[in-house]
Design an enzyme around this catalytic site. Structure first.
Site, PDB file in Angstrom:
ATOM      1  N   PRO A  68      -5.523   0.535  18.379  1.00  0.00           N
ATOM      2  CA  PRO A  68      -5.169   0.025  17.042  1.00  0.00           C
ATOM      3  C   PRO A  68      -5.197   1.081  15.928  1.00  0.00           C
ATOM      4  O   PRO A  68      -4.817   0.806  14.805  1.00  0.00           O
ATOM      5  CB  PRO A  68      -6.226  -1.043  16.779  1.00  0.00           C
ATOM      6  CG  PRO A  68      -7.357  -0.683  17.659  1.00  0.00           C
ATOM      7  CD  PRO A  68      -6.795   0.004  18.853  1.00  0.00           C
ATOM      8  N   LYS A  73       0.001  -0.030  15.185  1.00  0.00           N
ATOM      9  CA  LYS A  73       1.354  -0.130  15.737  1.00  0.00           C
ATOM     10  C   LYS A  73       1.579  -1.351  16.629  1.00  0.00           C
ATOM     11  O   LYS A  73       2.721  -1.649  16.972  1.00  0.00           O
ATOM     12  CB  LYS A  73       1.670   1.137  16.544  1.00  0.00           C
ATOM     13  CG  LYS A  73       1.830   2.380  15.698  1.00  0.00           C
ATOM     14  CD  LYS A  73       2.911   2.219  14.647  1.00  0.00           C
ATOM     15  CE  LYS A  73       2.915   3.370  13.652  1.00  0.00           C
ATOM     16  NZ  LYS A  73       3.679   3.047  12.443  1.00  0.00           N
ATOM     17  N   TYR A 131      -9.673   5.624   6.813  1.00  0.00           N
ATOM     18  CA  TYR A 131      -9.993   5.950   8.215  1.00  0.00           C
ATOM     19  C   TYR A 131     -11.008   7.095   8.170  1.00  0.00           C
ATOM     20  O   TYR A 131     -10.816   8.061   7.425  1.00  0.00           O
ATOM     21  CB  TYR A 131      -8.744   6.436   8.953  1.00  0.00           C
ATOM     22  CG  TYR A 131      -7.688   5.386   9.225  1.00  0.00           C
ATOM     23  CD1 TYR A 131      -6.777   4.997   8.245  1.00  0.00           C
ATOM     24  CD2 TYR A 131      -7.582   4.792  10.486  1.00  0.00           C
ATOM     25  CE1 TYR A 131      -5.795   4.044   8.507  1.00  0.00           C
ATOM     26  CE2 TYR A 131      -6.599   3.839  10.758  1.00  0.00           C
ATOM     27  CZ  TYR A 131      -5.711   3.486   9.762  1.00  0.00           C
ATOM     28  OH  TYR A 131      -4.738   2.543  10.022  1.00  0.00           O
ATOM     29  N   HIS A 173       0.851  -1.197   0.000  1.00  0.00           N
ATOM     30  CA  HIS A 173       0.000   0.000   0.000  1.00  0.00           C
ATOM     31  C   HIS A 173       0.886   1.246   0.000  1.00  0.00           C
ATOM     32  O   HIS A 173       1.681   1.449   0.906  1.00  0.00           O
ATOM     33  CB  HIS A 173      -0.927   0.003   1.226  1.00  0.00           C
ATOM     34  CG  HIS A 173      -2.103  -0.898   1.074  1.00  0.00           C
ATOM     35  ND1 HIS A 173      -3.245  -0.767   1.806  1.00  0.00           N
ATOM     36  CD2 HIS A 173      -2.322  -1.962   0.249  1.00  0.00           C
ATOM     37  CE1 HIS A 173      -4.128  -1.673   1.440  1.00  0.00           C
ATOM     38  NE2 HIS A 173      -3.573  -2.429   0.497  1.00  0.00           N
ATOM     39  N   TYR A 198       3.298   6.651  10.190  1.00  0.00           N
ATOM     40  CA  TYR A 198       2.492   5.489   9.819  1.00  0.00           C
ATOM     41  C   TYR A 198       3.375   4.404   9.199  1.00  0.00           C
ATOM     42  O   TYR A 198       3.227   3.225   9.504  1.00  0.00           O
ATOM     43  CB  TYR A 198       1.379   5.900   8.844  1.00  0.00           C
ATOM     44  CG  TYR A 198       0.281   4.869   8.694  1.00  0.00           C
ATOM     45  CD1 TYR A 198       0.331   3.925   7.663  1.00  0.00           C
ATOM     46  CD2 TYR A 198      -0.796   4.826   9.575  1.00  0.00           C
ATOM     47  CE1 TYR A 198      -0.672   2.974   7.520  1.00  0.00           C
ATOM     48  CE2 TYR A 198      -1.803   3.874   9.432  1.00  0.00           C
ATOM     49  CZ  TYR A 198      -1.729   2.958   8.404  1.00  0.00           C
ATOM     50  OH  TYR A 198      -2.715   1.997   8.275  1.00  0.00           O
TER      51      TYR A 198
END
Ligand code: APR
Ligand code: PHB
Length: 415
Positions: free
Chosen positions: A296, A300, A204, A75, A394
């Site tokens: 979550p 991580k 998200y 991704h 991220y």
């Protein structure tokens, strides 16, 4: 009493314990893994599925990356939808080419269990009454029962990879432990379904109704989450109710694309930030969820376990390959530096994407905290610097190297 001997005893055969065991094995460092449940039970656990570069590289170093590299989805970015508008976080463009790999933790565990079997290293599943002894001596041991037999495992070091509810952290005297905890006023209701994901990348969402996440395991298997009050019970949520609420929270175009189907797994997970300091005591090292838990939101959990494993594996390799014990006392401080970065990022992203008070969700009276958060999110998404802040964390901050070894320094001086 059955007496056993090894160099490194590993309690826990989740990702932390199995990855450490495999890496040590490849360095010729004997180790034994104990777990209180069966491998079948472990493989039933549905967990996250986003791997940082560091984790993927560690799996390649462990020689268990064939399926991950074949089936894992690279991704280059993900989206954050805020009040119906989607902003793409271009991970690759904002971090000089770094990406994440979408590959289920259960697949990682599968690959590690297969490698463990092939390694022939001893593994005791369904071990009960595991107790740690003489941690501050140079001859620590673990007693346990297995197949109705009382066993003592003598070892040099113990890796406590036994998760949040394990025995290892509790084996550090309470007066020597400092525990940092933050419990969040909501949980995540997660659904796994054999339906095509709504998008090629993760979404998200912070909507008026609350948080939602559209993730995946493959092109035909999706993983979705919505946040629910702590009082919610999974039995109260039919599949239809879940899909209807998810559709209300996703951006319009994604909601329109949503393919629903029967849940093959549905559960509610509480959200917590937790860190135990220190992460070592005598010959015991805490690894992964045994030492720390993250909400979550930042994906991580598994990735912080990986950096702990990487640090401990390199320290123990120095001990047995170079007879260099100089880094043993450094494990906790090195591991904690990266753990706290992951904890902060996970807390920060959770705060940005969730409603923190029930009142904020529906009440129109002046809730300045909500406006501050919305303004912060608006600013971050609207600025390249803000999007880079999110992207760099991220994909994962770099792993910290060990100080130069004595052997390397001696070689450099001799040259
Ligand atoms: N004796 C032996 N084994 C134990 C004991 C005990 N007293 N207590 C717990 N265990 C085992 C559990 O059965 C489990 O298999 O330790 C293992 C811990 O595995 P995880 O909880 O998966 O922890 P870890 O390997 O650190 O992986 C962290 O898993 O929970 C997710 O989000 C988390 O992705 C992160 C990853
Ligand atoms: C998942 O796919 O389960 C997942 C992905 C990203 C997260 C959390 C969970 O932040």
């Amino acid at each position: 009493m059955k007496h056993l001997r090894t160099r490194v005893a590993i309690i826990g055969s989740g990702p932390s314990g199995l990855a450490l065991g495999q890496l040590l094995h490849r360095q010729g460092i004997d180790n034994v893994v104990l777990d209180r449940v069966s491998a079948e039970y472990i493989l039933k656990r549905i967990r996250a599925g986003i791997l940082e570069t560091g984790f993927a590289e560690l799996m390649r170093e462990a020689g268990v990356s064939a399926r991950m590299d074949r089936d894992g989805l690279v991704h280059d970015g993900f989206a954050i939808a805020f009040n119906g508008h989607s902003t793409r976080i271009d991970l690759k463009g904002l971090t000089g080419g770094r990406t994440v790999l979408c590959y289920g933790q259960v697949e990682i565990t599968h690959d590690l269990i297969d490698a463990r079997v092939q390694s022939g290293q001893p593994t005791f599943y369904e071990a009960s009454d595991v107790r740690l002894h003489d941690l501050t001596s140079d001859q620590p041991s673990i007693t346990f029962q297995h197949d109705g037999e009382n066993c003592t495992l003598h070892c040099d070091y113990i890796a406590g990879c036994d998760g949040f509810h394990g025995v290892s952290r509790q084996s550090i005297p309470a007066e020597l432990r400092t525990e940092f905890e933050r419990v969040y006023p909501f949980g995540w209701l997660g659904v796994l379904s054999d339906t095509p994901p709504v998008d090629e990348e993760l979404i998200y969402c912070r909507s008026e109704r609350g948080f939602a996440l559209a993730s995946m395991r493959s092109h035909t298997r999706s993983r979705y989450y919505i946040d629910v009050p702590l009082t919610a019970k999974v039995d109260e949520w039919s599949d239809d109710a879940f899909w209807a609420e998810l559709k209300r929270r996703l951006p319009y175009d994604a909601a329109e694309r949503l393919v629903t189907g029967p849940s093959i797994e549905k559960s509610i997970a509480p959200l917590r930030s937790f860190v135990c300091e220190p992460m070592q005591h005598g010959r015991l090292f805490l690894v992964g969820d045994a030492a720390h838990i993250v909400p979550p939101t930042g994906a991580k959990g598994l990735n912080l376990a990986a950096s702990d494993v990487s640090t401990l594996y390199r320290i123990l390799t120095r001990v047995y390959r170079d007879n260099d014990l100089s880094c043993v006392p450094l494990y906790s401080e090195i591991a904690l530096r990266r753990v706290w970065h992951g904890e902060r990022f996970s807390w920060w992203l959770t705060r940005l994407l969730h409603h923190f008070d029930e009142q904020g969700r529906h009440d129109k009276s002046g809730n300045s905290g909500r406006r501050f958060t919305e303004s912060e999110l608006q600013y971050l998404l609207g600025s390249e610097a803000g999007r880079r802040l999110i992207a760099e964390q991220y994909v994962g901050l770099p792993y910290e190297s060990l100080p130069e070894s004595r052997a390397a320094m001696a070689a450099a001086n001799a040259a």
